[in-house]
Motif scaffolding. Structure first.
Motif, PDB file in Angstrom:
ATOM      1  N   ASP A  86       0.960  -1.126  -0.051  1.00  0.00           N
ATOM      2  CA  ASP A  86       0.104   0.061  -0.051  1.00  0.00           C
ATOM      3  C   ASP A  86       1.080   1.329  -0.065  1.00  0.00           C
ATOM      4  OD1 ASP A  86      -2.493  -1.413   0.028  1.00  0.00           O
ATOM      5  OD2 ASP A  86      -2.299  -1.656   2.214  1.00  0.00           O
ATOM      6  N   ASP A  87       0.420   2.293  -0.936  1.00  0.00           N
ATOM      7  CA  ASP A  87       0.857   3.545  -0.756  1.00  0.00           C
ATOM      8  C   ASP A  87       0.253   4.386  -0.073  1.00  0.00           C
ATOM      9  OD1 ASP A  87       3.321   3.718  -2.494  1.00  0.00           O
ATOM     10  OD2 ASP A  87       2.078   3.256  -4.139  1.00  0.00           O
ATOM     11  N   GLU A  88       0.398   5.336   0.804  1.00  0.00           N
ATOM     12  CA  GLU A  88      -0.101   6.303   1.681  1.00  0.00           C
ATOM     13  C   GLU A  88      -0.562   7.310   0.978  1.00  0.00           C
ATOM     14  OE1 GLU A  88       1.713   7.299   5.009  1.00  0.00           O
ATOM     15  OE2 GLU A  88       1.769   5.327   6.150  1.00  0.00           O
ATOM     16  N   ASN A  89      -1.588   8.003   1.073  1.00  0.00           N
ATOM     17  CA  ASN A  89      -2.121   9.029   0.257  1.00  0.00           C
ATOM     18  C   ASN A  89      -2.106   9.164  -1.093  1.00  0.00           C
ATOM     19  OD1 ASN A  89      -2.402  10.459   3.060  1.00  0.00           O
ATOM     20  ND2 ASN A  89      -0.158  10.778   2.985  1.00  0.00           N
ATOM     21  N   ILE A  90      -2.794   8.049  -2.019  1.00  0.00           N
ATOM     22  CA  ILE A  90      -2.970   7.893  -3.135  1.00  0.00           C
ATOM     23  C   ILE A  90      -4.065   8.884  -3.663  1.00  0.00           C
ATOM     24  CG2 ILE A  90      -3.407   6.586  -5.035  1.00  0.00           C
ATOM     25  CD1 ILE A  90      -2.307   4.130  -3.590  1.00  0.00           C
ATOM     26  N   LEU A  91      -3.777   9.678  -4.610  1.00  0.00           N
ATOM     27  CA  LEU A  91      -4.898  10.674  -5.231  1.00  0.00           C
ATOM     28  C   LEU A  91      -5.276  10.185  -6.475  1.00  0.00           C
ATOM     29  CD1 LEU A  91      -2.716  14.119  -4.908  1.00  0.00           C
ATOM     30  CD2 LEU A  91      -4.692  13.434  -3.531  1.00  0.00           C
ATOM     31  N   ALA A  92      -4.592   9.398  -7.218  1.00  0.00           N
ATOM     32  CA  ALA A  92      -5.071   8.973  -8.447  1.00  0.00           C
ATOM     33  C   ALA A  92      -4.125   7.866  -8.796  1.00  0.00           C
ATOM     34  CB  ALA A  92      -5.378  10.140  -9.277  1.00  0.00           C
ATOM     35  N   ARG A  93      -5.163   7.074 -10.155  1.00  0.00           N
ATOM     36  CA  ARG A  93      -4.004   6.035 -10.739  1.00  0.00           C
ATOM     37  C   ARG A  93      -4.328   6.353 -12.243  1.00  0.00           C
ATOM     38  NH1 ARG A  93      -6.058   3.741  -6.129  1.00  0.00           N
ATOM     39  NH2 ARG A  93      -4.715   2.487  -4.886  1.00  0.00           N
ATOM     40  N   TYR A  94      -3.429   6.028 -12.946  1.00  0.00           N
ATOM     41  CA  TYR A  94      -3.589   6.232 -14.564  1.00  0.00           C
ATOM     42  C   TYR A  94      -3.267   5.108 -15.213  1.00  0.00           C
ATOM     43  CZ  TYR A  94      -4.077  11.028 -12.698  1.00  0.00           C
ATOM     44  OH  TYR A  94      -4.150  12.108 -11.946  1.00  0.00           O
ATOM     45  N   LEU A  95      -3.539   4.903 -16.398  1.00  0.00           N
ATOM     46  CA  LEU A  95      -3.108   3.911 -17.367  1.00  0.00           C
ATOM     47  C   LEU A  95      -2.426   4.635 -18.361  1.00  0.00           C
ATOM     48  CD1 LEU A  95      -5.614   0.985 -17.485  1.00  0.00           C
ATOM     49  CD2 LEU A  95      -3.260   0.911 -16.465  1.00  0.00           C
ATOM     50  N   VAL A  96      -1.106   4.400 -18.896  1.00  0.00           N
ATOM     51  CA  VAL A  96      -0.670   4.945 -19.897  1.00  0.00           C
ATOM     52  C   VAL A  96       0.098   4.003 -21.036  1.00  0.00           C
ATOM     53  CG1 VAL A  96       0.627   6.831 -20.732  1.00  0.00           C
ATOM     54  CG2 VAL A  96      -0.049   6.738 -18.238  1.00  0.00           C
ATOM     55  N   GLN A  97      -0.176   4.015 -22.359  1.00  0.00           N
ATOM     56  CA  GLN A  97       0.569   3.105 -23.169  1.00  0.00           C
ATOM     57  C   GLN A  97       2.023   3.836 -23.457  1.00  0.00           C
ATOM     58  OE1 GLN A  97      -1.444   2.328 -26.938  1.00  0.00           O
ATOM     59  NE2 GLN A  97       0.475   1.414 -27.882  1.00  0.00           N
ATOM     60  N   SER A  98       3.123   3.083 -23.356  1.00  0.00           N
ATOM     61  CA  SER A  98       4.258   3.722 -23.479  1.00  0.00           C
ATOM     62  C   SER A  98       5.223   2.797 -24.045  1.00  0.00           C
ATOM     63  CB  SER A  98       4.808   4.341 -22.375  1.00  0.00           C
ATOM     64  OG  SER A  98       6.105   5.051 -22.698  1.00  0.00           O
ATOM     65  N   ARG A  99       5.707   3.041 -25.307  1.00  0.00           N
ATOM     66  CA  ARG A  99       6.896   2.088 -25.811  1.00  0.00           C
ATOM     67  C   ARG A  99       6.241   0.565 -25.967  1.00  0.00           C
ATOM     68  NH1 ARG A  99      12.211   4.298 -22.538  1.00  0.00           N
ATOM     69  NH2 ARG A  99      11.927   6.454 -23.432  1.00  0.00           N
ATOM     70  N   GLY A 100       5.043   0.539 -26.578  1.00  0.00           N
ATOM     71  CA  GLY A 100       4.452  -0.722 -26.613  1.00  0.00           C
ATOM     72  C   GLY A 100       3.792  -1.445 -25.497  1.00  0.00           C
ATOM     73  N   ARG A 101       4.116  -0.918 -24.259  1.00  0.00           N
ATOM     74  CA  ARG A 101       3.717  -1.338 -22.914  1.00  0.00           C
ATOM     75  C   ARG A 101       2.649  -0.682 -22.185  1.00  0.00           C
ATOM     76  NH1 ARG A 101       8.033  -5.152 -21.420  1.00  0.00           N
ATOM     77  NH2 ARG A 101       6.564  -5.580 -19.722  1.00  0.00           N
ATOM     78  N   VAL A 102       2.056  -1.477 -21.358  1.00  0.00           N
ATOM     79  CA  VAL A 102       1.148  -0.380 -20.533  1.00  0.00           C
ATOM     80  C   VAL A 102       1.761  -0.129 -19.038  1.00  0.00           C
ATOM     81  CG1 VAL A 102      -1.121  -1.000 -19.135  1.00  0.00           C
ATOM     82  CG2 VAL A 102      -1.017  -1.759 -21.534  1.00  0.00           C
ATOM     83  N   LEU A 103       1.633   1.040 -18.600  1.00  0.00           N
ATOM     84  CA  LEU A 103       2.186   1.394 -17.514  1.00  0.00           C
ATOM     85  C   LEU A 103       0.964   2.009 -16.698  1.00  0.00           C
ATOM     86  CD1 LEU A 103       4.958   3.995 -18.696  1.00  0.00           C
ATOM     87  CD2 LEU A 103       5.035   1.783 -18.375  1.00  0.00           C
ATOM     88  N   MET A 104       1.391   1.879 -15.246  1.00  0.00           N
ATOM     89  CA  MET A 104       0.303   2.397 -14.421  1.00  0.00           C
ATOM     90  C   MET A 104       0.919   3.484 -13.470  1.00  0.00           C
ATOM     91  SD  MET A 104      -1.773   0.799 -11.064  1.00  0.00           S
ATOM     92  CE  MET A 104      -0.219   0.321 -10.226  1.00  0.00           C
ATOM     93  N   VAL A 105       0.647   4.972 -13.516  1.00  0.00           N
ATOM     94  CA  VAL A 105       0.956   5.998 -12.703  1.00  0.00           C
ATOM     95  C   VAL A 105       0.409   6.151 -11.682  1.00  0.00           C
ATOM     96  CG1 VAL A 105       2.095   8.005 -12.799  1.00  0.00           C
ATOM     97  CG2 VAL A 105       2.017   6.684 -14.795  1.00  0.00           C
ATOM     98  N   VAL A 106       1.074   6.321 -10.352  1.00  0.00           N
ATOM     99  CA  VAL A 106       0.360   6.666  -9.341  1.00  0.00           C
ATOM    100  C   VAL A 106       0.683   7.791  -8.922  1.00  0.00           C
ATOM    101  CG1 VAL A 106       0.030   5.915  -6.762  1.00  0.00           C
ATOM    102  CG2 VAL A 106       0.220   3.920  -8.414  1.00  0.00           C
ATOM    103  N   LYS A 107      -0.246   8.738  -8.408  1.00  0.00           N
ATOM    104  CA  LYS A 107      -0.362  10.185  -7.807  1.00  0.00           C
ATOM    105  C   LYS A 107      -0.308  10.012  -6.573  1.00  0.00           C
ATOM    106  CE  LYS A 107      -2.361  13.440  -9.829  1.00  0.00           C
ATOM    107  NZ  LYS A 107      -3.352  14.693 -10.094  1.00  0.00           N
TER     108      LYS A 107
END
Length: 399
Positions: A253-274
Motif C-alpha cells: 500500500d501507498d499512503e495518500n494515493i490521489l489517483a491512478r492512471y493507465l498509459v501506453q508507452s513504448r508498446g507496454r502498459v504503465l500504471m502511474v500512481v499520484k
C-alpha cells in the motif's frame, strides 16, 4: 543621421543569425508572432525555410474562472505564456471531461434544465461537432418497462478516430443521486443518443481509469487490477459485453494515493500512481511509475504484476483520466523528461446533487505542474496559476 542608420539593429539581421533564432523557437504560434516583429523580419522569414518543429505535444487548457478567461498554453512556450484560441461561447463555459488525438475535445454544455448537460465531441481544427449520449436506458427488473436515466460522463476514450466507421466509445459515467452517486462503465457507438444496457457481469469494481489498447478496453480498478473488455457487440435493445478480470499481485500500500492512471508507452502498459503528502500545501507531491508484467506459470496460466520503473528513461508522460499520453524527450525535447499532471481532484466529487439542498460546485484547477524524478524528485508548478472554476477542471488538447 540617415534613415538607414536610425533603424533598430535587429530590424535587418544577417540570414545566419535569423536562422539561429528560428531554430530556437519550436512553437508554431510563437513563430507566427516572430513574423510580426517588423516588416524586414516578415520578409526574411518568408525567404527562409525554417526547420521542421519536433512532433507536437498536448496543449494545456485552463477553464474560465471569475478572474481569468479560458487560456491555452503549450510546453514549447514555457507554459506560463498563453496562446489566443477561439472557441464558441457555449464551449467556453463547458465541463471538459477528456480529449482525443487530432485535437478532439470531450465537453458537456448546459442543457435546458437546471442540471441537464449536453455531451459533445468537438474538433478544434474545423469545429465539427459530434453528439454524445446524455442518458442510459435502465430496465433491470422489467424489460418491457424502459426508462432513460440522465447521466454525466466524467472520462472517456475511443477505439479509433470518431469519424471512422466502427468507432466505439467507452466512458466512466456518473448517475443521479437516487443511484447513490455511483460511477459506472458504459459503451456506445458514435452517433448513439442513448446508452443501451448490458446484462453481463462486467464491472462491479470502482474504476480509476480506462485505456484502449490493442483492440481491448482496459479498465483499471482501485485494487490495481485490470478488467479487459474486447469491443462489445451492439444489438437493437442491448449491448453484448464480455470481460475478463486480470488480478495483479499485491504490491503493498501507498499512503495518500490521489489517483491512478493507465498509459501506453513504448508498446507496454504503465500504471502511474499520484501521491500526496499531508505536510505539503499542494496536494500532489510525488509519482510512482509501474510497468505491467505477465509471467507464465508452470500450469500454462499467467501471473500479473506491477514492476516499478526506477527511472523515466526519457519519457514525457501527460496524465489525465481517459487521455493520458507518452512522448519521447529524444524526439526534439531535450531536458523535458518528466510527468506532466493536472488537477483532477474534482473527479471524485458528485456532479448531480439534491435540488432541495444548497450546492455551489467548484472545480479544482490549481494543482497542475511537472514532476521530475532526476536528478532529484521534485514538483515544479510550471503552469499558469488558476483558482477554482465554476465550469470545469483543466484538460489536455491532444495533437
Amino acid at each position: 543621421m540617415d534613415s538607414h542608420q536610425s533603424r533598430a539593429p535587429w530590424a535587418d539581421p544577417p540570414k545566419d543569425i535569423l536562422d539561429l533564432v528560428v531554430r530556437r523557437i519550436s512553437c508554431e504560434v510563437d513563430r507566427l508572432r516572430m513574423g510580426r516583429v517588423c516588416h524586414s523580419w516578415r520578409l526574411a522569414l518568408a525567404k527562409l525555410k525554417p526547420p521542421a518543429p519536433p512532433p507536437p505535444l498536448p496543449w494545456l487548457v485552463l477553464p474560465e474562472t471569475d478572474v481569468h478567461g479560458l487560456t491555452f498554453s503549450c510546453v514549447l512556450s514555457g507554459w506560463r505564456r498563453t496562446h489566443p484560441f477561439f472557441l464558441p461561447h457555449a464551449a467556453r463555459h463547458a465541463r471538459y471531461f477528456g480529449s482525443y488525438d487530432g485535437v478532439w475535445l470531450f465537453l458537456a454544455v448546459d442543457g435546458q434544465g437546471d442540471e441537464d448537460q449536453d455531451h459533445l465531441l468537438v474538433n478544434l481544427t474545423n469545429f465539427q461537432f459530434l453528439d454524445l449520449p446524455n442518458a442510459i436506458r435502465i430496465d433491470p427488473m422489467f424489460p418491457q418497462v424502459i426508462k432513460d436515466i440522465e447521466i454525466a460522463i466524467v472520462a472517456a476514450t475511443l477505439s479509433r478516430q470518431p469519424t471512422e466507421q466502427g468507432c466505439i466509445a467507452a466512458g466512466i459515467i456518473q448517475l443521479p443521486p437516487f443511484f447513490l452517486g455511483v460511477k459506472a462503465i458504459a459503451f456506445r457507438r458514435m452517433g448513439d443518443r442513448v446508452i443501451l444496457p448490458f446484462y453481463e457481469e462486467v464491472c462491479h469494481e470502482v474504476v480509476e481509469d480506462l485505456l484502449y489498447y490493442k483492440g481491448d478496453f482496459l479498465l483499471l480498478t482501485r485494487e490495481e487490477d485490470i478488467r479487459v473488455c474486447p469491443e462489445p457487440i451492439f444489438h437493437e435493445a442491448h449491448v453484448q459485453v464480455v470481460s475478463n478480470l486480470l488480478r495483479f499481485q499485491p504490491r503493498g500500500d501507498d499512503e495518500n494515493i490521489l489517483a491512478r492512471y493507465l498509459v501506453q508507452s513504448r508498446g507496454r502498459v504503465l500504471m502511474v500512481v499520484k501521491l500526496s503528502s499531508p505536510l505539503d500545501y499542494w496536494p500532489t507531491s510525488a509519482f510512482r511509475v509501474f510497468q505491467r508484467e505477465d509471467r507464465p506459470l508452470d500450469d500454462g496460466m499467467l501471473e500479473y504484476s506491477w514492476s516499478e520503473l526506477d527511472k523515466l528513461d526519457g519519457r514525457m508522460l501527460f496524465l489525465r483520466r481517459g487521455c493520458s499520453r507518452s512522448y519521447e524527450a529524444a524526439d526534439g525535447y531535450p531536458g523535458m523528461e518528466g510527468i506532466y499532471f493536472l488537477d483532477d481532484r474534482s473527479f471524485h466529487e458528485p456532479i448531480f446533487h439534491d435540488p432541495d439542498m444548497a450546492f455551489d460546485h467548484a472545480y479544482h484547477c490549481s494543482d497542475n505542474g511537472k514532476w521530475s524524478k532526476s536528478p532529484s524528485p521534485q514538483v515544479d508548478r510550471c503552469f499558469p496559476e488558476r483558482g477554482q472554476s465554476k465550469y470545469s477542471s483543466s484538460v489536455w488538447i491532444l495533437p
